[in-house]
Motif scaffolding. Structure first.
Motif, PDB file in Angstrom:
ATOM      1  N   ASN A   1      -5.683   5.192  -8.685  1.00 26.95           N
ATOM      2  CA  ASN A   1      -6.255   4.394  -9.762  1.00 26.95           C
ATOM      3  C   ASN A   1      -7.553   3.706  -9.374  1.00 26.95           C
ATOM      4  N   THR A   2      -7.681   3.283  -8.097  1.00 24.68           N
ATOM      5  CA  THR A   2      -8.863   2.516  -7.713  1.00 24.68           C
ATOM      6  C   THR A   2      -9.768   3.242  -6.721  1.00 24.68           C
ATOM      7  N   GLY A   3      -9.274   4.290  -6.087  1.00 23.75           N
ATOM      8  CA  GLY A   3     -10.057   5.000  -5.083  1.00 23.75           C
ATOM      9  C   GLY A   3     -10.068   4.317  -3.728  1.00 23.75           C
ATOM     10  N   GLU A   4      -9.260   3.279  -3.583  1.00 28.45           N
ATOM     11  CA  GLU A   4      -9.212   2.580  -2.288  1.00 28.45           C
ATOM     12  C   GLU A   4      -8.570   3.480  -1.247  1.00 28.45           C
ATOM     13  N   VAL A   5      -9.044   3.366  -0.012  1.00 28.69           N
ATOM     14  CA  VAL A   5      -8.551   4.184   1.087  1.00 28.69           C
ATOM     15  C   VAL A   5      -7.961   3.280   2.178  1.00 28.69           C
ATOM     16  N   PHE A   6      -6.739   3.580   2.603  1.00 27.63           N
ATOM     17  CA  PHE A   6      -6.097   2.856   3.710  1.00 27.63           C
ATOM     18  C   PHE A   6      -5.712   3.842   4.773  1.00 27.63           C
ATOM     19  N   ILE A   7      -5.805   3.421   6.051  1.00 26.53           N
ATOM     20  CA  ILE A   7      -5.414   4.332   7.120  1.00 26.53           C
ATOM     21  C   ILE A   7      -4.350   3.692   8.009  1.00 26.53           C
ATOM     22  N   ASP A   8      -3.357   4.495   8.340  1.00 27.04           N
ATOM     23  CA  ASP A   8      -2.358   4.095   9.328  1.00 27.04           C
ATOM     24  C   ASP A   8      -2.670   4.865  10.594  1.00 27.04           C
ATOM     25  N   ALA A   9      -3.229   4.143  11.593  1.00 25.36           N
ATOM     26  CA  ALA A   9      -3.739   4.813  12.802  1.00 25.36           C
ATOM     27  C   ALA A   9      -2.762   4.773  13.962  1.00 25.36           C
ATOM     28  N   THR A  10      -1.477   4.557  13.641  1.00 28.68           N
ATOM     29  CA  THR A  10      -0.454   4.390  14.686  1.00 28.68           C
ATOM     30  C   THR A  10      -0.421   5.536  15.676  1.00 28.68           C
ATOM     31  N   ASN A  11      -0.571   6.721  15.183  1.00 27.77           N
ATOM     32  CA  ASN A  11      -0.361   7.878  16.041  1.00 27.77           C
ATOM     33  C   ASN A  11      -1.635   8.465  16.626  1.00 27.77           C
ATOM     34  N   LEU A  12      -2.718   7.647  16.556  1.00 26.24           N
ATOM     35  CA  LEU A  12      -3.926   8.047  17.281  1.00 26.24           C
ATOM     36  C   LEU A  12      -3.808   7.505  18.699  1.00 26.24           C
ATOM     37  N   PRO A  13      -4.346   8.296  19.686  1.00 27.26           N
ATOM     38  CA  PRO A  13      -4.308   7.766  21.050  1.00 27.26           C
ATOM     39  C   PRO A  13      -5.144   6.494  21.184  1.00 27.26           C
ATOM     40  N   ILE A  14      -4.787   5.646  22.196  1.00 28.44           N
ATOM     41  CA  ILE A  14      -5.539   4.418  22.431  1.00 28.44           C
ATOM     42  C   ILE A  14      -6.966   4.784  22.811  1.00 28.44           C
ATOM     43  N   THR A  15      -7.904   4.084  22.212  1.00 30.97           N
ATOM     44  CA  THR A  15      -9.311   4.429  22.472  1.00 30.97           C
ATOM     45  C   THR A  15      -9.715   4.056  23.888  1.00 30.97           C
TER      46      THR A  15
ATOM     47  N   VAL B   1       0.832  -1.201   0.000  1.00 33.30           N
ATOM     48  CA  VAL B   1       0.000   0.000   0.000  1.00 33.30           C
ATOM     49  C   VAL B   1       0.872   1.260   0.000  1.00 33.30           C
ATOM     50  N   VAL B   2       1.863   1.223   0.932  1.00 29.55           N
ATOM     51  CA  VAL B   2       2.715   2.397   1.069  1.00 29.55           C
ATOM     52  C   VAL B   2       3.555   2.632  -0.186  1.00 29.55           C
ATOM     53  N   GLN B   3       4.086   1.476  -0.714  1.00 27.82           N
ATOM     54  CA  GLN B   3       5.032   1.603  -1.822  1.00 27.82           C
ATOM     55  C   GLN B   3       4.377   1.816  -3.193  1.00 27.82           C
ATOM     56  N   SER B   4       3.065   1.503  -3.257  1.00 24.91           N
ATOM     57  CA  SER B   4       2.416   1.562  -4.567  1.00 24.91           C
ATOM     58  C   SER B   4       2.590   2.939  -5.200  1.00 24.91           C
ATOM     59  N   LYS B   5       2.870   2.893  -6.510  1.00 24.60           N
ATOM     60  CA  LYS B   5       3.086   4.177  -7.182  1.00 24.60           C
ATOM     61  C   LYS B   5       1.804   4.985  -7.299  1.00 24.60           C
ATOM     62  N   TYR B   6       0.645   4.333  -7.071  1.00 24.03           N
ATOM     63  CA  TYR B   6      -0.639   5.030  -7.150  1.00 24.03           C
ATOM     64  C   TYR B   6      -1.082   5.593  -5.811  1.00 24.03           C
ATOM     65  N   SER B   7      -0.344   5.156  -4.705  1.00 23.43           N
ATOM     66  CA  SER B   7      -0.844   5.589  -3.393  1.00 23.43           C
ATOM     67  C   SER B   7      -0.490   7.053  -3.125  1.00 23.43           C
ATOM     68  N   MET B   8      -1.461   7.798  -2.655  1.00 18.81           N
ATOM     69  CA  MET B   8      -1.254   9.203  -2.372  1.00 18.81           C
ATOM     70  C   MET B   8      -1.461   9.418  -0.892  1.00 18.81           C
ATOM     71  N   PRO B   9      -0.377   9.768  -0.182  1.00 18.57           N
ATOM     72  CA  PRO B   9      -0.534   9.955   1.266  1.00 18.57           C
ATOM     73  C   PRO B   9      -1.245  11.264   1.597  1.00 18.57           C
ATOM     74  N   VAL B  10      -2.095  11.147   2.635  1.00 10.87           N
ATOM     75  CA  VAL B  10      -2.779  12.342   3.148  1.00 10.87           C
ATOM     76  C   VAL B  10      -2.522  12.400   4.648  1.00 10.87           C
ATOM     77  N   PHE B  11      -1.954  13.482   5.132  1.00 12.00           N
ATOM     78  CA  PHE B  11      -1.630  13.602   6.550  1.00 12.00           C
ATOM     79  C   PHE B  11      -2.783  14.238   7.297  1.00 12.00           C
ATOM     80  N   LEU B  12      -3.258  13.515   8.333  1.00 14.57           N
ATOM     81  CA  LEU B  12      -4.324  14.076   9.172  1.00 14.57           C
ATOM     82  C   LEU B  12      -3.682  14.602  10.444  1.00 14.57           C
TER      83      LEU B  12
ATOM     84  N   TRP C   1      -4.446   7.007  -0.268  1.00 14.58           N
ATOM     85  CA  TRP C   1      -5.573   6.938  -1.218  1.00 14.58           C
ATOM     86  C   TRP C   1      -5.040   6.490  -2.562  1.00 14.58           C
ATOM     87  N   MET C   2      -5.628   5.454  -3.127  1.00 11.01           N
ATOM     88  CA  MET C   2      -5.163   4.928  -4.401  1.00 11.01           C
ATOM     89  C   MET C   2      -5.815   5.716  -5.527  1.00 11.01           C
TER      90      MET C   2
END
Lengths: 184, 269
Positions: free
Chosen positions: B186-200, B157-168, B183-184
Motif C-alpha cells: 500500500n505504501t511502498g515502504e521497504v523493511f529489511i531483516d538482516a539477521t542472516n547476513l554475516p557480521i560485517t 511490519v511482519v504481521q501487516s496484511k500489506y507486507s509482502m516478504p521477499v527472500f534474498l 515490502w508494503m
C-alpha cells in the motif's frame, strides 16, 4: 545491704556528706533512719505519716548539710533536732491535737513505757536488755525529752516534778544509761 | 563554774536532748569550746543517747529510701554548693558529684550524637547505593521497554496484511547468507531483516539495492547489522521494484550510487 561493710568515722562521714557523696548519705540513712523514724513515730503515731516526715527530714539533712556545725555537737543530735522539729511542725500544721490529747491521757506514761516498738529488730546491737533494765522513771524522762519533743516545763508538769528537778533527773537517767551501755 | 560543777549540773544533758533554753544552749557551747573535758562529756552523753535511740529503732519501709534517693538525684541537677561553710569546716571540697553527672550526661549525649552521625552517614550511603541501583534498574527497564517497542514495531511490519516478504538468497560470494525484505504494497515502504547476513568486517557495511527498470538504485545503508545487534530496519521507499540485492561496500560519507563490492544476496519480487 550493699555498702554495709564500709564504716565511716563521724568526721569522715561529715566530710563526705559536705561533698554530696551519695554513698555516704546512703550509709547515714542505713544507720540512722530507724532511730529517727522511732523519734517521729512517737510524736505522730502514724506509720505512713512518720515515713513521710522521715523522708522530708533526710531531704532537709541532705540539702542543708552545710549548716551542720560539728562544734555544736554530734551529727545525730543535729539530725534528731531537725527531725523532731519537723515532726512537731507537721503535727501542729495538721491541726490535730495529738500532743494535748496524749497529755490528757492517763495511760500516757504507760504508753511511753511500752514504746519500745521495733526494739526487737535491733538485737544485733546487744543493747536492748541493758536499756530495758533502765529504771522506768528514767526511761520515761528520756523518752519524753529526747523523743517526743516536750519542753522542760511540760515534762515537769506531766511528771509532777519541780522544774529544777527535771535536769537532775535527766542527768541521773543518762548517767545510768551510760553505765548500761559501757557494760555492754 | 568549775568543770566538775558544769558536768554535774545536768545542763549538758538538757542540751543533748534539745530541752535547753536558748540561753542555756549558748552557755553550753561556750563551755564546750573552752573546756575539752566538758566537750568530751557532752560527746559521751550524745553517744549514749544515740545508742539508746538506735536500740528503739523502728525500721521504715524500704520504699522510703528508694523515694528519698530518687528525690535527691532530681535535686542533684542543681546543687547548692556553699563554699563558705565548707571552708569553715576545713574541708577541701571535691568536685561535686552532680558535676560528674553533667559530665556523664554530656558524654552520653556526645556518644548519641556520634552514633547518630555514623548512622546517618551509613543510611545516606545505603540510600545513595539504593538510588543508583534504582537508577540502573530503571535504565535496564527502559532499554527493555525500548527494545520491546522496537520488536512490536518489527512485528507490525511482519504481521501487516500489506507486507509482502521477499527472500534474498546467497550468491556465489556468500552461499550461506540470506536476508528478508518486507515490502508494503500500500505504501511502498521497504523493511529489511538482516539477521542472516554475516557480521560485517571492520570498515565495511551493507548497502541495499532496489532494481527499478533493470538498474540497481541505492535503497540505503543497512545500519542494523553492526556487531550482532539486530532489528528490522526501514529502508528507502519504492513504489515500483523488480528485485532487491545487498552488497558489501566500503564505509563512505556518501553512499555509492551503484554496487562496487561483491553482491552477497539477491531476490526477485
Amino acid at each position: 545491704m550493699l555498702g554495709e561493710e564500709i564504716k565511716y568515722s563521724e568526721e569522715e562521714l561529715v566530710s563526705r556528706l559536705l561533698q554530696k557523696d551519695q554513698q555516704a548519705f546512703s550509709y547515714l540513712y542505713d544507720n540512722y533512719a530507724g532511730a529517727l523514724n522511732a523519734v517521729i513515730y512517737r510524736i505522730v503515731e502514724e506509720k505512713e505519716l512518720a515515713e513521710d516526715i522521715l523522708q522530708e527530714a533526710f531531704i532537709k539533712i541532705w540539702n542543708n548539710f552545710t549548716s551542720y556545725d560539728k562544734s555544736k555537737g554530734r551529727l545525730f543530735t543535729w539530725m534528731v533536732n531537725i527531725t523532731k522539729n519537723l515532726s512537731i511542725d507537721t503535727v501542729r500544721s495538721k491541726g490535730y491535737k495529738k500532743q494535748k490529747k496524749i497529755l490528757g491521757d492517763e495511760n500516757f506514761v504507760i504508753n511511753l513505757q511500752d514504746s519500745n516498738i521495733g526494739a526487737e529488730r535491733f538485737d544485733t546491737i546487744g543493747l536492748n536488755k541493758q536499756v530495758n533494765n533502765l529504771k522506768p522513771e528514767y526511761k520515761i524522762i528520756i523518752n519524753m525529752a529526747y523523743s517526743s519533743g516536750f519542753t522542760q516545763d511540760e515534762i515537769s508538769k506531766q511528771l509532777d516534778l519541780p522544774l529544777g528537778t527535771v535536769k537532775t533527773r535527766m542527768r541521773a537517767a543518762i548517767l545510768e544509761l551510760r553505765k548500761h551501755i559501757q557494760n555492754t | 563554774m568549775k568543770i566538775k560543777e558544769i558536768i554535774s549540773s545536768g545542763l549538758l544533758e538538757l542540751y543533748a536532748t534539745g530541752l535547753a533554753s536558748e540561753q542555756e544552749k549558748q552557755q553550753v557551747k561556750l563551755w564546750a569550746a573552752q573546756y575539752p573535758e566538758v566537750a568530751n562529756e557532752l560527746t559521751q552523753i550524745e553517744n549514749s543517747l544515740e545508742a539508746y535511740s538506735k536500740s528503739y529503732a523502728i525500721q521504715p519501709d524500704s520504699a522510703v529510701k528508694e523515694k528519698l534517693f530518687l528525690k535527691i538525684k532530681e535535686t542533684a541537677i542543681a546543687p547548692v554548693i556553699s563554699i563558705n561553710s565548707t571552708a569553715d569546716n576545713g574541708y577541701v571540697p571535691k568536685k561535686s558529684t552532680s558535676i560528674s553527672y553533667w559530665k556523664i550526661t554530656a558524654a552520653a549525649l556526645l556518644l548519641l550524637l556520634i552514633g547518630s552521625v555514623v548512622l546517618n552517614i551509613s543510611l545516606f550511603n545505603t540510600n545513595n547505593n539504593n538510588s543508583s541501583l534504582l537508577a540502573s534498574t530503571n535504565q535496564q527497564l527502559q532499554s527493555i521497554a525500548d527494545k520491546n517497542k522496537e520488536m512490536e514495531q518489527d512485528m507490525l511490519v511482519v504481521q501487516s496484511k500489506y507486507s509482502m516478504p521477499v527472500f534474498l538468497n546467497g550468491l556465489e560470494a556468500a552461499p550461506d547468507a540470506a536476508a528478508k525484505i518486507f515490502w508494503m504494497k500500500n505504501t511502498g515502504e521497504v523493511f529489511i531483516d538482516a539477521t542472516n547476513l554475516p557480521i560485517t568486517p571492520k570498515g565495511k557495511n551493507y548497502q541495499l539495492w532496489a532494481f527499478v527498470d533493470g538498474k540497481p538504485v541505492d535503497a540505503g545503508i543497512i545500519t542494523s547489522k553492526t556487531g550482532d545487534t539486530y532489528r528490522i530496519q526501514k529502508m528507502k521507499t519504492f513504489g515500483k521494484v523488480e528485485a532487491f540485492a545487498v552488497s558489501l561496500e566500503e564505509v563512505k560519507d556518501i553512499p555509492n550510487t551503484s554496487p562496487q563490492g561483491p553482491v552477497l544476496v539477491m531476490g526477485k519480487m
